[in-house]
Design an enzyme around this catalytic site. Structure first.
Site, PDB file in Angstrom:
ATOM      1  CE  LYS A 105      49.531  48.875  41.442  1.00 58.39           C
ATOM      2  NZ  LYS A 105      48.601  49.130  42.660  1.00 58.39           N
ATOM      3  CG  HIS A 121      35.794  40.305  48.438  1.00 58.02           C
ATOM      4  ND1 HIS A 121      35.998  38.864  48.407  1.00 58.02           N
ATOM      5  CD2 HIS A 121      36.203  40.359  46.908  1.00 58.02           C
ATOM      6  CE1 HIS A 121      36.496  38.271  47.308  1.00 58.02           C
ATOM      7  NE2 HIS A 121      36.514  39.111  46.475  1.00 58.02           N
TER       8      HIS A 121
END
Length: 116
Positions: free
Chosen positions: A55, A103
Site C-alpha cells: 500500500k 499484535h
C-alpha cells in the site's frame, strides 16, 4: 514519503493454517521468513506488513508486486525490517523505509513508511 497500514484478525490466519498447513505459509512467505514466524500472531503480522508495504508503494499485492517480492527480516535488536527482491527494487527504488508490527486483542497490525 508514503505510508501504508494493514490489520489482520489472527484467527483468520489460524483458520487458513488449519485448512492449508504449510502450503498457506509458503504462498506468501520466503523460507527465511518461515523460520522467523513460529506463532499465528507472527504470521498475521508478516501478512499485514507485506500488505502495508504494498500500500505504501501505491500498487498493492498483484502483478506489479507479489508477496514473494517483499522479504521481512529482523535487525540486530529484533525489530522488523524489509527489503525488496532485485527486480522489485528496480521498479520501486526505495531510498529509506521503516516497518512496525504489533499484535493485541486478536489482531495484528503493521505500518510501513517508505521514501522513494
Amino acid at each position: 514519503m508514503k505510508i501504508g497500514t494493514d490489520i489482520v484478525q489472527i484467527n483468520r490466519i489460524e483458520k487458513s493454517l488449519a485448512q492449508f498447513g504449510d502450503k498457506f505459509k509458503q504462498r506468501f512467505l520466503h523460507p527465511e521468513e518461515i523460520e522467523l514466524v513460529k506463532k499465528p500472531a507472527s504470521i498475521a503480522g508478516f501478512w499485514a506488513a507485506k500488505e502495508a508495504i504494498a500500500k505504501a508503494l501505491g500498487c498493492g499485492i498483484g502483478s506489479e508486486l507479489s508477496f514473494h517480492d517483499i522479504i521481512i527480516s529482523k535487525d540486530f535488536r529484533g525489530a522488523p525490517i524489509f527489503s525488496l527482491g532485485e527486480e522489485a527494487q528496480k521498479t520501486h527504488k526505495i531510498t529509506a523505509c521503516s516497518l512496525s508490527i504489533s499484535h493485541d486483542g486478536g489482531f495484528a497490525i503493521a505500518v510501513a513508511v517508505i521514501s522513494q
